[in-house]
Enzyme design. Structure first.
Site, short mmCIF file in Angstrom:
data_model
loop_
_atom_site.label_atom_id
_atom_site.label_comp_id
_atom_site.label_asym_id
_atom_site.label_seq_id
_atom_site.Cartn_x
_atom_site.Cartn_y
_atom_site.Cartn_z
CE LYS A 2 8.65 -18.67 -77.75
NZ LYS A 2 9.81 -19.14 -77.06
CG PHE A 32 13.91 -23.78 -68.01
CD1 PHE A 32 15.03 -23.02 -68.32
CD2 PHE A 32 13.89 -24.47 -66.81
CE1 PHE A 32 16.10 -22.95 -67.46
CE2 PHE A 32 14.96 -24.41 -65.93
CZ PHE A 32 16.08 -23.66 -66.25
CG ASP A 33 9.72 -20.77 -74.09
OD1 ASP A 33 8.77 -21.46 -74.45
OD2 ASP A 33 10.46 -20.13 -74.88
CB ILE A 34 11.52 -26.07 -74.27
CG1 ILE A 34 11.11 -26.59 -72.89
CG2 ILE A 34 12.58 -26.97 -74.92
CD1 ILE A 34 12.23 -26.62 -71.87
#
Length: 279
Positions: A2, A32-34
């Site tokens: 990211k 979901f991205d966690i």
């Protein structure tokens, strides 16, 4: 993997990002991205990197605990995270971040032990959940099937699931280790589509991404033809992409924006209650 995000102004609990009303009740599944969305990975990463910097041979690289130091170290993590994931797409994520640790140490001119490096890799399961996460997931699980799509290895996510996310429920868990690649590879998102269609009879247009990461997750799902997702715009996040820039480039399209997952859960509850009373 990211990129850095400049600080954002606080926002209201619910702010649809499209001109047309976004109907939260149409989706059957959330994926979901966690790490960054449910888990405050920056809070887990930064103290360990700050400690590493203080072992630097040059005094100028021994950082104090300041916002500037935080930005510098997380920027370094993001840069190396993207590079290592691209170079070694099948390497377990715990080993990916061990390599990131070694590269940052080299950048800083800091000595480290193998034990320090391994501890950094094993720290994934200790990264804390955001305070709203577990209770919000309990609410969302009443209205949707809920799934994990994470750039992590199975063992690391299991430590997270049984640790900071303890008490939550998942209908499916899909990791980079299962897929054999790291996001933003289309393989990871297409894997979710295949699994949900074959195992749960849920179609692609009934799936909704929930993620903090704009520059990885929301860009990818737009390019792959998913419906616009939900952005959890964590105020403290230093990584994830700059919304205005990405929207101006036409790279992201958001269904709705919430400051926290708790805000989303409250909006979902109200939307389904409103729908029930109107029918």
């Amino acid at each position: 993997m990211k990129k850095l995000l400049s600080r954002r102004k606080p926002m209201s609990a619910s702010r649809p990002s499209r001109k047309m009303a976004f109907d939260l009740t149409k989706a059957k599944a959330l994926f979901f991205d966690i790490y960054a969305t449910l888990i405050d990975w920056e809070a887990g990463i930064y103290p360990l990197l700050l400690r590493l910097s203080q072992k630097a041979e040059s005094p100028s690289n021994r950082l104090e605990d300041t916002p500037e130091s935080r930005t510098k170290l997380l920027r370094a993590f993001a840069k190396h995270d993207k590079a290592v994931g691209h170079e070694s797409p099948t390497l377990a994520y715990a080993q990916v971040i061990e390599e990131i640790y070694a590269r940052i140490a080299k950048d800083l001119g800091a000595e480290f032990s193998k034990e320090d490096q391994q501890a950094f890799g094993q720290s994934i399961g200790d990264w804390p959940a955001f305070p709203d996460t577990v209770e919000a997931m309990k609410v969302l699980g009443k209205y949707y099937k809920v799934f994990v799509l994470s750039n992590v290895d199975n063992a690391s996510f299991e430590r997270t699931r049984t640790g900071p996310l303890r008490g939550g429920h998942w209908d499916g868990i899909y990791t980079a280790e299962m897929v054999g690649s790291y996001k933003p590879s289309p393989n990871n998102y297409n894997y979710v589509v295949k699994r949900l269609e074959e195992d749960f009879s849920i179609k692609k247009d009934e799936m909704l991404l929930v993620a903090q990461s704009l520059d990885i997750d929301h860009i990818s799902t737009k390019a792959l033809g998913f419906q616009p997702g939900v952005w959890i715009a964590r105020e403290s996040s230093a990584m994830g992409g700059i919304k205005d820039e990405l929207e101006q480039q036409g790279l992201v399209e958001l269904g709705a924006t919430y400051a926290t997952l708790g805000d989303m859960a409250e909006a979902v509850k109200k939307a389904f209650e409103s729908k029930r009373t109107s029918t």
